[in-house]
Design a protein around this motif. Structure first.
Motif, PDB file in Angstrom:
ATOM      1  N   PRO A   1      -3.262  -0.295  -8.439  1.00  0.00           N
ATOM      2  CA  PRO A   1      -1.901  -0.791  -8.711  1.00  0.00           C
ATOM      3  C   PRO A   1      -1.281  -1.544  -7.548  1.00  0.00           C
ATOM      4  CG  PRO A   1      -2.157   1.425  -9.556  1.00  0.00           C
ATOM      5  CD  PRO A   1      -3.411   1.125  -8.798  1.00  0.00           C
ATOM      6  N   ALA A   2      -1.623  -1.156  -6.319  1.00  0.00           N
ATOM      7  CA  ALA A   2      -1.038  -1.841  -5.168  1.00  0.00           C
ATOM      8  C   ALA A   2      -1.407  -3.325  -5.156  1.00  0.00           C
ATOM      9  CB  ALA A   2      -1.503  -1.169  -3.877  1.00  0.00           C
ATOM     10  N   VAL A   3      -2.633  -3.644  -5.570  1.00  0.00           N
ATOM     11  CA  VAL A   3      -3.079  -5.044  -5.626  1.00  0.00           C
ATOM     12  C   VAL A   3      -2.291  -5.799  -6.682  1.00  0.00           C
ATOM     13  CG1 VAL A   3      -5.047  -6.544  -6.120  1.00  0.00           C
ATOM     14  CG2 VAL A   3      -5.390  -4.445  -4.812  1.00  0.00           C
ATOM     15  N   GLU A   4      -2.060  -5.168  -7.831  1.00  0.00           N
ATOM     16  CA  GLU A   4      -1.282  -5.810  -8.893  1.00  0.00           C
ATOM     17  C   GLU A   4       0.149  -6.094  -8.434  1.00  0.00           C
ATOM     18  OE1 GLU A   4      -1.871  -2.840 -11.965  1.00  0.00           O
ATOM     19  OE2 GLU A   4      -3.119  -4.241 -13.069  1.00  0.00           O
ATOM     20  N   LYS A   5       0.767  -5.068  -7.807  1.00  0.00           N
ATOM     21  CA  LYS A   5       2.156  -5.223  -7.371  1.00  0.00           C
ATOM     22  C   LYS A   5       2.286  -6.323  -6.323  1.00  0.00           C
ATOM     23  CE  LYS A   5       3.439  -0.426  -8.312  1.00  0.00           C
ATOM     24  NZ  LYS A   5       3.857   0.852  -7.711  1.00  0.00           N
ATOM     25  N   LYS A   6       1.317  -6.393  -5.419  1.00  0.00           N
ATOM     26  CA  LYS A   6       1.343  -7.420  -4.376  1.00  0.00           C
ATOM     27  C   LYS A   6       1.248  -8.810  -4.999  1.00  0.00           C
ATOM     28  CE  LYS A   6      -1.090  -8.885  -0.173  1.00  0.00           C
ATOM     29  NZ  LYS A   6      -2.238  -8.595   0.741  1.00  0.00           N
ATOM     30  N   TRP A   7       0.392  -8.963  -5.998  1.00  0.00           N
ATOM     31  CA  TRP A   7       0.212 -10.269  -6.647  1.00  0.00           C
ATOM     32  C   TRP A   7       1.471 -10.657  -7.427  1.00  0.00           C
ATOM     33  CZ3 TRP A   7      -0.063 -12.441 -11.560  1.00  0.00           C
ATOM     34  CH2 TRP A   7      -0.653 -13.702 -11.633  1.00  0.00           C
ATOM     35  N   ILE A   8       2.066  -9.687  -8.146  1.00  0.00           N
ATOM     36  CA  ILE A   8       3.298  -9.960  -8.897  1.00  0.00           C
ATOM     37  C   ILE A   8       4.405 -10.418  -7.946  1.00  0.00           C
ATOM     38  CG2 ILE A   8       5.143  -8.866 -10.234  1.00  0.00           C
ATOM     39  CD1 ILE A   8       3.013  -7.120 -11.550  1.00  0.00           C
ATOM     40  N   LYS A   9       4.529  -9.717  -6.807  1.00  0.00           N
ATOM     41  CA  LYS A   9       5.542 -10.069  -5.815  1.00  0.00           C
ATOM     42  C   LYS A   9       5.321 -11.491  -5.292  1.00  0.00           C
ATOM     43  CE  LYS A   9       7.657  -8.303  -1.560  1.00  0.00           C
ATOM     44  NZ  LYS A   9       7.591  -7.234  -0.519  1.00  0.00           N
ATOM     45  N   MET A  10       4.066 -11.845  -5.038  1.00  0.00           N
ATOM     46  CA  MET A  10       3.740 -13.171  -4.539  1.00  0.00           C
ATOM     47  C   MET A  10       4.087 -14.246  -5.575  1.00  0.00           C
ATOM     48  SD  MET A  10       0.005 -14.658  -3.410  1.00  0.00           S
ATOM     49  CE  MET A  10      -0.539 -14.662  -5.127  1.00  0.00           C
TER      50      MET A  10
ATOM     51  N   LYS B   1       6.308 -14.056  -7.987  1.00  0.00           N
ATOM     52  CA  LYS B   1       7.767 -14.182  -8.110  1.00  0.00           C
ATOM     53  C   LYS B   1       8.345 -14.989  -6.955  1.00  0.00           C
ATOM     54  CE  LYS B   1       8.837 -10.096 -10.859  1.00  0.00           C
ATOM     55  NZ  LYS B   1       9.533  -8.791 -10.892  1.00  0.00           N
ATOM     56  N   ALA B   2       7.788 -14.787  -5.763  1.00  0.00           N
ATOM     57  CA  ALA B   2       8.255 -15.535  -4.594  1.00  0.00           C
ATOM     58  C   ALA B   2       8.014 -17.030  -4.777  1.00  0.00           C
ATOM     59  CB  ALA B   2       7.551 -15.026  -3.338  1.00  0.00           C
TER      60      ALA B   2
ATOM     61  N   ILE C   1       4.746 -15.108 -14.958  1.00  0.00           N
ATOM     62  CA  ILE C   1       3.627 -14.172 -15.131  1.00  0.00           C
ATOM     63  C   ILE C   1       3.395 -13.988 -16.629  1.00  0.00           C
ATOM     64  CG2 ILE C   1       2.808 -11.830 -14.705  1.00  0.00           C
ATOM     65  CD1 ILE C   1       4.684 -11.770 -12.271  1.00  0.00           C
ATOM     66  N   VAL C   2       2.241 -14.410 -17.107  1.00  0.00           N
ATOM     67  CA  VAL C   2       1.950 -14.386 -18.548  1.00  0.00           C
ATOM     68  C   VAL C   2       0.624 -13.684 -18.788  1.00  0.00           C
ATOM     69  CG1 VAL C   2       1.583 -15.765 -20.622  1.00  0.00           C
ATOM     70  CG2 VAL C   2       3.203 -16.541 -18.885  1.00  0.00           C
TER      71      VAL C   2
END
Length: 693
Positions: free
Chosen positions: A279-288, A290-291, A296-297
């Motif tokens: 999950p940490a990898v997913e959250k990091k990618w989502i944050k990136m 959004k920045a 995200i689709v």
């Protein structure tokens, strides 16, 4: 409620929430199962809108290499902690197709409907819910999610239809790309399992006799009375996001909509586990993302974010369980991107012990599928072929069963692949083929097989083969054969390792000084020998009875099929005979109608000729009555007389045509008939006239 979940949900620990801290129980709530069963039609198995729906991608049935192990009449083979290659790759054993592990092994939970004890209760805000009626261990099979399996176009139609019907809840679950399980009107009690952002269960897809089936499994230990929930992991299909009432600390508030898309995992959990994504990898990618302000689709077809999957930096498999997760997805997946990325992870794996595990878990079958899937990518095929060349030597059995040799032979036509294909084929030709130990072999060598074959966990690289009628432990890489288990082998007890012991002593070192000798007197020895012989005899007798039972059952089924076939043939013949009779009757009636019409036509034609003949003479015979009767009456009388005379002539002989003119005798008879007719007509006419005056 629309679920496209196809594997286990995220662990609650990923959100920093303890999944086992004082779970709330609902034992005191009334049992609403009978009431809930009236709201839908219960299905024991899925119904398929089309015959080909739900078919697994592995096509041919895959047989495991476990052995029957009966204890107190129960077959303990292929248990939870066993090395069953089918169980490790989410495939169920099938009695008629998986002979070595015996009938009713432990890996038949879907087929035998080995469900946990559950019941339905009424929740405060979520409608019906499902609770455990007993303690359920982690990874235990809870229930199958059944319904109508429909294609995507039908799924879209039903979404609109149910929306028009104002249905409050939908029960869709994605089975595989383009196929969905609809449990809205037909399904099982599993349809009442609610969503939770911190679930205690997960959904997994299993291959059962060539069909894919969805089961709900315990994510952790579930206490009696606790509600059973899993993560729907959905994107919203309808117009309105549904509120989430799971009351978990990490609850995101809604099912579906933007909030859910951002918070839910970027791909199904079985794909995430196989790709080594946390999950940490997913959250990091989502944050990136959004920045960067990028959207995200996730694909509605397979619930996968393509950009995320393509961005992953893959790592090689480092443990046996990682290999099992990758191979189970490769056997079932149909998404090209996921298949390619998983293959890339396999190609990164260099540990030789894991290579043995890859081969064991139907590796050659997977590689054969991959070479076909990527037939247009010669570069990727070349990488796969080089990897195959690096795999350790084993028996040739897996290569022959997978038919990968035929595929490599086809690829020799490509100039750039010729050298590696030729090298592989020559290498594989040097491998030895051995007969596998079968259930029959076990019965013939039962004194040896009981413990040594059924309960031995072999180290990587070792296989159990059959040579000259005897079992042999074989390592193809080391070119070594042993009649006793090799160093590193461990005994298992009822499918699990004996507590407190990881390995057994080297059985080959029977003569070592540290092994104590057991001394029996003659009487005890004879007693033990007699017991062994009695056991062997009983086991042989049991196997014979089982074979006879199966043979008898097979013969009964054949007789039943023959009887039904004869009945069908008789019914068809009877139907054909009746149709033939009906056809003959119709033809006969038609012929009679034609004959009648012909006779009628001939009669009318003959009547017309006779009438014409009499009409040439009768008017002259009635002319002298014109003074008393009038001209119109005379004409009418002449027509009637000619018609009566014509009718008489036709009745006498329907084949005789009138002469050109009447003979003298015939003319006299006509005159006499005309005189009588006119006298009677004159009398009636005079009487009517008198009455009128």
């Amino acid at each position: 409620m629309v679920s496209s979940r196809s594997s286990s949900p995220k662990k609650s620990d990923d959100f920093g929430v303890s999944s086992v801290a004082q779970p709330r129980t609902f034992e005191m709530e009334d049992d609403k199962t009978p009431e809930a069963l009236t709201t839908f039609t219960e299905l024991k198995r899925c119904l398929y809108a089309l015959k080909d729906l739900g078919n697994s991608k592995s096509h041919d049935y895959i047989e495991c290499d476990c052995y029957e192990d009966r204890v107190d009449g129960e077959n303990r083979a292929c248990g939870e902690d066993s090395d069953c290659i089918n169980r490790l790759t989410l495939i169920e054993c099938v009695n008629e197709l998986c002979g070595s592990c015996g009938y009713e092994c432990q890996n038949q939970r879907f087929q035998r409907r080995q469900y946990a004890k559950i019941s339905v209760f009424r929740t405060e805000k979520k409608g019906y819910g499902v609770r455990a009626d007993c303690d359920i261990a982690a990874n235990h099979f809870i229930y199958e999610y059944t319904g109508e399996v429909i294609p995507e176009d039908k799924f879209r139609e039903r979404m609109v239809d149910y929306d028009h019907q104002k249905l409050k809840h939908f029960y869709f679950m994605m089975l595989q790309a383009g196929e969905f399980i609809d449990a809205t009107k037909k399904g099982s009690l599993a349809r009442f399992c609610n969503h939770s952002c911190n679930p205690n269960a997960y959904v997994n897809k299993w291959d059962v006799a060539g069909k894919l089936r969805m089961g709900i499994f315990a994510h952790r230990s579930i206490a009696k009375g606790e509600e059973i929930t899993f993560d729907y992991n959905v994107d919203r299909y309808g117009a309105t996001a549904q509120p989430c009432y799971c009351d978990e600390p990490n609850c995101i508030g809604f099912l579906g909509g933007k909030t859910q898309t951002d918070a839910a995992s970027l791909l199904p959990q079985n794909y995430a586990d196989a790709l080594g994504v946390v999950p940490a990898v997913e959250k990091k990618w989502i944050k990136m993302m959004k920045a960067k302000g990028e959207k995200i689709v996730k694909s509605e077809i397979n619930n996968v974010n393509v950009d995320f999957v393509q961005s992953l930096d893959l790592t090689p498999c480092e443990r046996f369980d990682e290999v099992s997760k990758v191979m189970s997805v490769l056997l079932q997946a149909d998404d090209i991107l996921i298949i390619r990325r998983l293959t890339e992870r396999i190609l990164l794996t260099t540990d030789q012990d894991l290579h043995y595990q890859i081969i064991k878990l139907h590796g050659y079958r997977c590689f054969s599928k991959l070479l076909t899937t990527f037939h247009e990518d010669a570069e990727f095929q070349l990488d796969i072929l080089h990897y195959l060349d690096c795999l350790p030597k084993t028996t040739k059995n897996g290569i022959l069963a997978s038919q990968i040799g035929n595929k490599v032979e086809e690829l020799k036509c490509e100039p750039r692949l010729y050298d590696i294909c030729e090298a592989l084929l020559q290498k594989w030709n040097s491998f030895e083929t051995y007969k596998r130990i079968t259930k029959k072999d076990v019965s013939e060598n039962i004194s040896i097989m009981k413990t040594d074959l059924r309960r031995i966990r072999l180290p990587p690289g070792w296989e159990l083969i059959h040579e000259n009628g005897k079992p042999v432990y074989y390592n193809a890489q080391q070119q070594t054969k042993l009649h006793q288990p090799p160093n590193g082998a461990s005994k298992t007890f009822n499918g699990a390792r004996k507590p407190g012991r990881n390995t057994t002593p080297d059985i080959a070192a029977n003569g070592s000084a540290n092994k104590k000798k057991r001394v029996f007197d003659a009487e005890e020895y004879e007693k033990k020998k007699k017991q062994r012989m009695e056991y062997q005899q009983k086991e042989i007798e049991r196997l014979k009875n089982e074979e006879m039972r199966q043979l008898k059952l097979k013969m009964e089924l054949e007789d039943q099929k023959k009887t039904e076939l004869r009945k069908i043939i008789a019914e068809v013949n009877q139907q054909k005979e009746q149709e033939k009779i009906d056809k003959m009757k119709r033809e006969e009636e038609e012929q009679q109608r034609k004959q009648r019409r012909l006779q009628q036509t001939k009669g009318e034609h003959l009547m017309h000729k006779w009438n014409k003949l009499f009409a040439s003479v009768v008017p002259n015979m009635v002319r002298h009555y014109e003074k008393d009767l009038g001209k119109e009456h005379i004409k009418e009388c002449a027509r009637d007389i000619a018609k009566i005379l014509s009718n008489k002539e036709v009745k006498k002989d329907q084949t005789r045509h009138p002469p050109a003119e009447l003979s003298k005798e015939k003319r006299i008879k006509v005159r006499e008939f005309t005189k009588i007719y006119m006298e009677k007509f004159s009398e009636r006419y005079a009487r009517r006239k008198m009455q009128q005056t």
